[in-house]
Every structure is written in structure tokens, then in C-alpha cells.
Design an enzyme around this catalytic site. Sequence first.
Site, PDB file in Angstrom:
ATOM      1  N   ASP A  37       0.869  -1.183   0.000  1.00 38.49           N
ATOM      2  CA  ASP A  37       0.000   0.000   0.000  1.00 38.49           C
ATOM      3  C   ASP A  37       0.901   1.225   0.000  1.00 38.49           C
ATOM      4  O   ASP A  37       2.042   1.166   0.457  1.00 38.49           O
ATOM      5  CB  ASP A  37      -0.915   0.008   1.247  1.00 38.49           C
ATOM      6  N   ASN A  90      -5.431  -4.241  -6.782  1.00 37.39           N
ATOM      7  CA  ASN A  90      -6.643  -3.714  -6.142  1.00 37.39           C
ATOM      8  C   ASN A  90      -6.573  -2.212  -5.875  1.00 37.39           C
ATOM      9  O   ASN A  90      -7.620  -1.561  -5.806  1.00 37.39           O
ATOM     10  CB  ASN A  90      -6.853  -4.486  -4.824  1.00 37.39           C
ATOM     11  N   TYR A 156     -13.100   7.996 -13.145  1.00 35.82           N
ATOM     12  CA  TYR A 156     -13.221   6.682 -12.495  1.00 35.82           C
ATOM     13  C   TYR A 156     -13.879   5.690 -13.453  1.00 35.82           C
ATOM     14  O   TYR A 156     -13.393   4.568 -13.655  1.00 35.82           O
ATOM     15  CB  TYR A 156     -14.040   6.818 -11.209  1.00 35.82           C
ATOM     16  N   LYS A 160     -12.035   2.355 -15.052  1.00 36.14           N
ATOM     17  CA  LYS A 160     -12.480   0.991 -14.768  1.00 36.14           C
ATOM     18  C   LYS A 160     -12.927   0.268 -16.047  1.00 36.14           C
ATOM     19  O   LYS A 160     -12.713  -0.941 -16.176  1.00 36.14           O
ATOM     20  CB  LYS A 160     -13.588   0.999 -13.711  1.00 36.14           C
ATOM     21  N   ILE A 189     -19.333  -0.931  -1.906  1.00 36.81           N
ATOM     22  CA  ILE A 189     -18.865  -1.787  -0.816  1.00 36.81           C
ATOM     23  C   ILE A 189     -18.523  -0.897   0.370  1.00 36.81           C
ATOM     24  O   ILE A 189     -17.964   0.198   0.195  1.00 36.81           O
ATOM     25  CB  ILE A 189     -17.596  -2.574  -1.258  1.00 36.81           C
TER      26      ILE A 189
HETATM   27  P1  NAP Z   1      -9.961   2.021   0.248  1.00 34.23           P
HETATM   28  O1  NAP Z   1     -10.588   1.498   1.482  1.00 34.23           O
HETATM   29  O2  NAP Z   1      -9.772   3.490   0.067  1.00 34.23           O
HETATM   30  O3  NAP Z   1      -8.570   1.259   0.057  1.00 34.23           O
HETATM   31  C1  NAP Z   1      -7.729   1.542  -1.016  1.00 34.23           C
HETATM   32  C2  NAP Z   1      -6.302   1.490  -0.544  1.00 34.23           C
HETATM   33  O4  NAP Z   1      -5.465   1.764  -1.688  1.00 34.23           O
HETATM   34  C3  NAP Z   1      -5.994   2.566   0.515  1.00 34.23           C
HETATM   35  O5  NAP Z   1      -5.182   2.044   1.530  1.00 34.23           O
HETATM   36  C4  NAP Z   1      -5.253   3.614  -0.304  1.00 34.23           C
HETATM   37  O6  NAP Z   1      -4.369   4.388   0.449  1.00 34.23           O
HETATM   38  C5  NAP Z   1      -4.504   2.743  -1.296  1.00 34.23           C
HETATM   39  N1  NAP Z   1      -4.010   3.503  -2.427  1.00 34.23           N
HETATM   40  C6  NAP Z   1      -4.517   4.652  -2.957  1.00 34.23           C
HETATM   41  N2  NAP Z   1      -3.737   5.083  -3.956  1.00 34.23           N
HETATM   42  C7  NAP Z   1      -2.713   4.195  -4.051  1.00 34.23           C
HETATM   43  C8  NAP Z   1      -1.561   4.120  -4.872  1.00 34.23           C
HETATM   44  N3  NAP Z   1      -1.291   5.061  -5.791  1.00 34.23           N
HETATM   45  N4  NAP Z   1      -0.720   3.087  -4.701  1.00 34.23           N
HETATM   46  C9  NAP Z   1      -0.950   2.134  -3.761  1.00 34.23           C
HETATM   47  N5  NAP Z   1      -2.009   2.176  -2.932  1.00 34.23           N
HETATM   48  C10 NAP Z   1      -2.881   3.194  -3.083  1.00 34.23           C
HETATM   49  O7  NAP Z   1     -10.793   1.565  -1.044  1.00 34.23           O
HETATM   50  P2  NAP Z   1     -11.595   0.212  -1.356  1.00 34.23           P
HETATM   51  O8  NAP Z   1     -13.017   0.541  -1.357  1.00 34.23           O
HETATM   52  O9  NAP Z   1     -11.078  -0.919  -0.557  1.00 34.23           O
HETATM   53  O10 NAP Z   1     -11.181   0.050  -2.897  1.00 34.23           O
HETATM   54  C11 NAP Z   1     -10.304  -0.965  -3.356  1.00 34.23           C
HETATM   55  C12 NAP Z   1     -10.544  -1.147  -4.841  1.00 34.23           C
HETATM   56  O11 NAP Z   1     -11.919  -1.533  -5.053  1.00 34.23           O
HETATM   57  C13 NAP Z   1     -10.330   0.122  -5.675  1.00 34.23           C
HETATM   58  O12 NAP Z   1      -9.719  -0.221  -6.893  1.00 34.23           O
HETATM   59  C14 NAP Z   1     -11.748   0.626  -5.906  1.00 34.23           C
HETATM   60  O13 NAP Z   1     -11.861   1.389  -7.086  1.00 34.23           O
HETATM   61  C15 NAP Z   1     -12.499  -0.689  -6.007  1.00 34.23           C
HETATM   62  N6  NAP Z   1     -13.925  -0.574  -5.762  1.00 34.23           N
HETATM   63  C16 NAP Z   1     -14.408  -0.103  -4.568  1.00 34.23           C
HETATM   64  C17 NAP Z   1     -15.773   0.017  -4.384  1.00 34.23           C
HETATM   65  C18 NAP Z   1     -16.386   0.538  -3.111  1.00 34.23           C
HETATM   66  O14 NAP Z   1     -17.595   0.860  -3.129  1.00 34.23           O
HETATM   67  N7  NAP Z   1     -15.681   0.612  -2.011  1.00 34.23           N
HETATM   68  C19 NAP Z   1     -16.637  -0.364  -5.411  1.00 34.23           C
HETATM   69  C20 NAP Z   1     -16.120  -0.849  -6.603  1.00 34.23           C
HETATM   70  C21 NAP Z   1     -14.753  -0.949  -6.764  1.00 34.23           C
HETATM   71  P3  NAP Z   1      -4.865   5.854   0.941  1.00 34.23           P
HETATM   72  O15 NAP Z   1      -5.975   5.593   1.918  1.00 34.23           O
HETATM   73  O16 NAP Z   1      -3.650   6.454   1.546  1.00 34.23           O
HETATM   74  O17 NAP Z   1      -5.350   6.576  -0.288  1.00 34.23           O
END
Ligand code: NAP
Length: 249
Positions: A37, A90, A156, A160, A189
Site C-alpha cells: 500500500d 486492487n 473513475y 475501470k 462496498i
Molecule cells: P480504500 O478502502 O480506500 O482502500 C484503497 C487502498 O489503496 C488505501 O489504503 C489507499 O491508500 C490505497 N491507495 C490509494 N492510492 C494508491 C496508490 N497510488 N498506490 C498504492 N495504494 C494506493 O478503497 P476500497 O473501497 O477498498 O477500494 C479498493 C478497490 O476496489 C479500488 O480499486 C476501488 O476502485 C475498487 N472498488 C471499490 C468500491 C467501493 O464501493 N468501495 C466499489 C467498486 C470498486 P490511501 O488511503 O492512503 O489513499
Amino acid sequence: MNDLKGKVAIVTGAGSGIGRAIAELYAARGASVVVSDVDEVGGKETLRMIEEAGGSAVFRAADVSKPHENEALAESAMAHFGRLDIACNNAGIGGAINPTADYGIDDWQHVIDVNLSGVFYGMKYQIPRMLKSGGGSIVNIASILGAVGFANSPAYTASKHGLVGLTKATALEYGRHGIRVNVVGPAFIDTPLLKNLDQEMLDGLATLHPIGRIGTPLEVAELVAFLSSDAASFATGAYYPIDGGYLAQ
Ligand code: NAP
């Protein structure tokens, strides 16, 4: 279940939300995990959780938008564990919320750099090491917005959709070399990615899902762990929604 025993996996964005759940589930199923991360505090917390549960993992900080950090990350799997079998790309960001004509050019570039280019860089350096390890499985995390649009999130949505296409192209290239590449499309999520939304907005989002609620990180991780395992040996080049029925409407 111990179906990932002996395998070595990288998970990016594993310091929070969906990535953390995937890293924990990989470890629980027997894989050695390189937790990565850009957020060192979150990443190290995931490492602590895995170790406390008796799993095997290391933490390696990496910003996926920087090509050389992806190379160092892939190499660290070889250095620590001697092979690379699984990668879950991810890490992703939601980015600014604005209609296209008002969308900042820097905002656009940042989302594309992390969500799309970051996965290309990841696979570019993961694939040669998987080939050396005799094959592997890559699972990229897109979104339902890899299949449909969402107003005021042009970057976004584009990133995607691009990730779905990138996954298909890569799967065609490496299927005969023993590397499967798939892409998962979660609906909304419950993770910190949604932290800027108030309760009214979250309640509104829940109603968009025929199942009547948003999903949990573990519900996504279960699908990812299956696709990463040898149980999914005929699955490649495909987009798998995990969406409480969102895309069925
Ligand atoms: P999250 O809780 O914000 O976790 C994402 C993690 O990735 C955070 O620790 C973030 O760090 C880190 N990150 C951000 N930019 C980065 C970079 N340049 N290099 C390495 N790490 C980085 O988000 P999540 O909901 O788990 O999302 C994970 C994936 O699922 C993403 O690709 C997102 O688009 C996808 N997704 C999420 C949802 C949803 O509703 N949650 C729905 C569909 C798809 P920081 O906190 O420091 O930024």
C-alpha cells in the site's frame, strides 16, 4: 480450506477496505502474502492482523502509479518468498466528483495514473516473475463502473472500463503460458472509499442494489480468492460482477 497453500501473492492497496480483506483471506487459505500500500500505517496494520491470525506475510510500501515501485514490489515477492503465483491489483481511488466539462485535467490524470496505468505497471512486472514460477493468476479490481457509467465520475468510470479491456488483452496473450487474468467488478462496498458520503447518500446507494444493501469487503474477497485459486483453472479473460444485482437492472 487451504487451497492457496504454497502460493505467493501480492495485494496492492492492501492497507484498507477490499484489499485488506483479500490479503487476510489469501493468508487464511495458506498463501504467503506481500501486503502493499502507499499508506504504510494501514499496510502495517494489515500485516499485524495477518500475523496475529497465524498467517505468513511481509509489508512492502509502493505507489502503483510509479512504474519502478511496481518493479520493486514484484521483485520483493521473489526476494522474500522465491516465487510469484498470484497478484491482486486492487489499489484504486475514487477521484474528484464533477461533470466532464468541469473535471480538472490534473484530477483526470491522477485517477488514470492510479486506477489504470497502475494496473498496467503492476502486470508488466508481475508477469515475467509468474512465468519464471511456472504460471499464475492475476485478478484486477475494477467496479460495476467498468460496465456502466456513473454521472460526475468520468475519470473513475473510464479508468475501470479501461481496466476491463486491459485485462482481456492480457489474458489473450498469456493463457497458453499458464497465466490467467480476470477482472472483478464490485458494486458499492462498505469501505473508507465511501467515507466522504453522508448517511443519506449511503442509504440512497443501498437502494440501487436489488439485494437491498451495499456489500462487504469479505464478499468481494471470496470471489477474488476463488479466481486466484486452481479451482478456477478454466476461468480467464472475464469480467465478474459482485454487485448485489446492480447490473441486472
Ligand atoms: P480504500 O478502502 O480506500 O482502500 C484503497 C487502498 O489503496 C488505501 O489504503 C489507499 O491508500 C490505497 N491507495 C490509494 N492510492 C494508491 C496508490 N497510488 N498506490 C498504492 N495504494 C494506493 O478503497 P476500497 O473501497 O477498498 O477500494 C479498493 C478497490 O476496489 C479500488 O480499486 C476501488 O476502485 C475498487 N472498488 C471499490 C468500491 C467501493 O464501493 N468501495 C466499489 C467498486 C470498486 P490511501 O488511503 O492512503 O489513499
